[in-house]
Design an enzyme around this catalytic site. Structure first.
Site, short mmCIF file in Angstrom:
data_model
loop_
_atom_site.label_atom_id
_atom_site.label_comp_id
_atom_site.label_asym_id
_atom_site.label_seq_id
_atom_site.Cartn_x
_atom_site.Cartn_y
_atom_site.Cartn_z
N HIS A 140 72.65 22.40 -3.59
CA HIS A 140 72.97 20.98 -3.50
C HIS A 140 72.74 20.49 -2.07
O HIS A 140 73.59 20.70 -1.20
CB HIS A 140 74.43 20.79 -3.95
CG HIS A 140 74.89 19.37 -4.02
ND1 HIS A 140 76.22 19.02 -3.99
CD2 HIS A 140 74.21 18.20 -4.11
CE1 HIS A 140 76.33 17.72 -4.07
NE2 HIS A 140 75.13 17.19 -4.14
N GLU A 152 75.31 22.87 -0.26
CA GLU A 152 76.40 23.43 -1.04
C GLU A 152 75.74 24.37 -2.07
O GLU A 152 74.97 23.92 -2.92
CB GLU A 152 77.15 22.28 -1.73
CG GLU A 152 78.50 22.63 -2.26
CD GLU A 152 79.20 21.44 -2.94
OE1 GLU A 152 78.54 20.51 -3.41
OE2 GLU A 152 80.45 21.47 -3.00
N ASN A 190 81.79 16.62 -4.01
CA ASN A 190 82.10 15.40 -4.76
C ASN A 190 83.51 15.40 -5.34
O ASN A 190 84.05 14.34 -5.64
CB ASN A 190 81.05 15.18 -5.85
CG ASN A 190 79.79 14.63 -5.23
OD1 ASN A 190 79.85 13.71 -4.40
ND2 ASN A 190 78.64 15.19 -5.57
P1 NAD Z 1 65.80 9.61 -8.16
O1 NAD Z 1 66.07 8.73 -9.31
O2 NAD Z 1 65.48 9.04 -6.80
O3 NAD Z 1 64.59 10.62 -8.51
C1 NAD Z 1 64.53 11.33 -9.72
C2 NAD Z 1 63.05 11.62 -10.01
O4 NAD Z 1 63.00 12.52 -11.13
C3 NAD Z 1 62.24 10.39 -10.40
O5 NAD Z 1 61.10 10.27 -9.55
C4 NAD Z 1 61.82 10.68 -11.85
O6 NAD Z 1 60.52 10.18 -12.17
C5 NAD Z 1 61.83 12.19 -11.86
N1 NAD Z 1 61.91 12.80 -13.18
C6 NAD Z 1 62.59 12.38 -14.29
N2 NAD Z 1 62.36 13.23 -15.31
C7 NAD Z 1 61.53 14.20 -14.86
C8 NAD Z 1 60.93 15.34 -15.46
N3 NAD Z 1 61.14 15.66 -16.74
N4 NAD Z 1 60.11 16.10 -14.70
C9 NAD Z 1 59.87 15.78 -13.39
N5 NAD Z 1 60.41 14.70 -12.78
C10 NAD Z 1 61.24 13.92 -13.51
O7 NAD Z 1 67.06 10.59 -8.06
P2 NAD Z 1 67.66 11.34 -6.77
O8 NAD Z 1 68.64 10.46 -6.10
O9 NAD Z 1 66.52 11.95 -6.02
O10 NAD Z 1 68.51 12.48 -7.49
C11 NAD Z 1 67.90 13.67 -7.97
C12 NAD Z 1 68.98 14.72 -8.18
O11 NAD Z 1 69.62 14.97 -6.92
C13 NAD Z 1 70.09 14.34 -9.14
O12 NAD Z 1 70.50 15.46 -9.86
C14 NAD Z 1 71.20 13.83 -8.22
O13 NAD Z 1 72.48 13.95 -8.78
C15 NAD Z 1 71.02 14.79 -7.06
N6 NAD Z 1 71.56 14.33 -5.76
C16 NAD Z 1 71.39 13.03 -5.37
C17 NAD Z 1 71.88 12.62 -4.12
C18 NAD Z 1 71.69 11.21 -3.64
O14 NAD Z 1 72.39 10.81 -2.68
N7 NAD Z 1 70.77 10.45 -4.20
C19 NAD Z 1 72.55 13.54 -3.29
C20 NAD Z 1 72.67 14.88 -3.71
C21 NAD Z 1 72.18 15.25 -4.96
#
Ligand code: NAD
Length: 296
Positions: A140, A152, A190
Site C-alpha cells: 500500500h 504499508e 485508514n
Molecule cells: P484511479 O481511478 O486514478 O486509477 C485506476 C485505473 O485503473 C484507471 O486508469 C482505470 O482505467 C484502471 N483500470 C480499471 N480496470 C482495469 C483493469 N481491469 N485492468 C487494468 N486497469 C484497469 O485510481 P487510483 O486513485 O490510482 O487508485 C488505484 C488503487 O490505489 C485503488 O485500489 C485505491 O484504493 C488505491 N489507493 C489510492 C490512493 C489515492 O490517494 N488515490 C492511495 C492509496 C491507495
C-alpha cells in the site's frame, strides 16, 4: 530475484508506482484498459521527472533511463508473462479486483508475487481467488507515490514470511520505509485516518465549527500538514465513504458509520478536488481553493 514488474492500472497511484520502480532500475510493464490513462500516466511521469531534474534531485541520464524502463500495454496477459512481481493499482472495486487477480493467477508465471495497492479491500479475500494465496500481499503506497515514504505492507492470512520479507526489502530498495501490518479492515493507515476524517465531518455537520476553523485547529494545533477536510477532498470523498463502509461492515461497530453529510455530498457528486468541489471549491489549472459556498 525481482527484475520485471507489472503495474496494473495507470491512474493516480499506478503512474507513481511505475515511476518509483523504473527510477530504481526495474523493468516496468504498465497496463491499463484505457489508452488515454496510459498516455496521461507517461505525461505525468515525465512532468514529475522534469520537476525533479529542475530541483537537481536527478540528472538528465536518470530521467531518460527511468522513461526507457517503462513500457505500456493494454493487454494484461502480454504485460504479465515475464513478471516477477505484479502490483495491482486498478480502481477500488472489490468485484473488479477479484476478477483481475483470478486472471493474474492464470497469466503470471508461477513464481510471481501478486501484490495489491488496495486502500481497504481484504488481502485474504483477494488471495482466495488465486491458487497462490501464500504469494499474495498488500503493498500500500501513499499518494503522491514518488514523494511519500511509507509503504504499508499487509500480510494476508496465508502470506508467507519469505514473501513478506521480500516485499519489505524491495520497498527499502525503492527508498521507502515499509511497515508490516496484518490484514484487518482498513489495515492501520485508514483505520486511524478515516475515523478522524469522519469525526471532522461530524463536527462540521453538527455546527461545532466551520470548514476553515476545523482545518486550522488540526493544522496549527496538531501540526498536521493539511486539515482533515482538505485532506478528505484530496483523497476523494467517494474513496473516504467507500473505506468507512468497509470499516463499518467489517467490524459491525456503529462508531465507523459514515456521517450523513459525507453520504449526501457523495450522492451530490461533490466528491472533492477531482470534481472541482467538496468542502472547498477549486479553480481548475491552479492551486487556488476557497471554502465551498455550501459551507459559507
Ligand atoms: P484511479 O481511478 O486514478 O486509477 C485506476 C485505473 O485503473 C484507471 O486508469 C482505470 O482505467 C484502471 N483500470 C480499471 N480496470 C482495469 C483493469 N481491469 N485492468 C487494468 N486497469 C484497469 O485510481 P487510483 O486513485 O490510482 O487508485 C488505484 C488503487 O490505489 C485503488 O485500489 C485505491 O484504493 C488505491 N489507493 C489510492 C490512493 C489515492 O490517494 N488515490 C492511495 C492509496 C491507495
Amino acid at each position: 530475484m525481482i527484475k520485471n514488474i507489472t503495474v496494473v492500472g495507470a491512474g493516480a497511484m499506478g503512474n507513481g508506482i511505475a515511476h518509483v520502480f523504473a527510477m530504481s532500475g526495474f523493468q516496468v510493464n504498465l497496463v491499463d484498459i484505457s489508452e488515454i490513462a496510459l498516455s496521461k500516466a507517461i505525461a505525468t511521469i515525465t512532468k514529475n521527472l522534469d520537476r525533479m531534474l529542475k530541483k537537481e534531485k536527478i540528472d538528465e541520464a536518470a530521467k531518460n533511463s527511468t522513461l526507457a524502463n517503462i513500457n505500456t500495454f493494454t493487454d494484461t496477459a502480454e504485460a504479465t508473462k515475464d513478471a516477477d512481481l505484479v502490483v495491482e493499482a486498478a480502481t477500488e472495486n472489490v468485484d473488479l479486483k477479484l476478477k483481475i487477480f483470478a486472471q493474474l493467477d492464470e497469466v503470471a508465471p508461477e513464481k510471481a508475487i501478486l501484490a495489491t495497492n488496495t486502500s481497504s479491500i481484504s488481502i485474504t479475500r483477494i488471495a482466495a481467488v488465486t491458487g497462490r494465496p501464500e504469494k499474495v500481499i498488500g503493498m500500500h503506497f501513499m499518494n503522491p507515490v514518488p514523494v511519500m515514504k511509507l509503504v504499508e505492507v499487509i500480510r494476508g492470512y496465508s502470506t508467507t514470511d519469505e514473501v513478506t520479507e521480500l516485499i519489505m526489502d524491495l520497498s527499502r530498495t525503492l527508498g521507502k520505509v515499509p511497515t508490516e501490518v496484518n490484514d484487518y479492515p482498513g489495515f492501520v493507515a485508514n483505520r486511524i485516518l478515516m475515523p478522524m476524517i469522519n469525526e471532522a465531518i461530524y463536527t462540521l455537520f453538527e455546527g461545532v465549527a466551520g470548514v476553515e476553523e476545523i482545518d486550522t485547529v488540526m493544522k496549527l494545533g496538531m501540526a498536521h500538514p493539511m486539515g482533515p477536510l482538505r485532506l478528505a477532498d484530496f483523497i476523494g470523498l467517494d474513496v473516504c465513504l467507500a473505506i468507512l463502509n468497509v470499516l463499518h461492515d467489517g467490524f459491525g461497530n456503529p462508531k465507523y458509520a459514515p456521517c450523513p453529510l459525507l453520504v449526501n455530498m457523495v450522492m451530490a457528486g461533490k466528491i472533492g478536488q477531482k470534481a472541482g468541489e467538496g468542502f472547498y471549491k477549486y479553480t481548475a489549472g491552479t492551486k487556488d481553493f476557497v471554502v465551498s459556498p455550501s459551507f459559507k
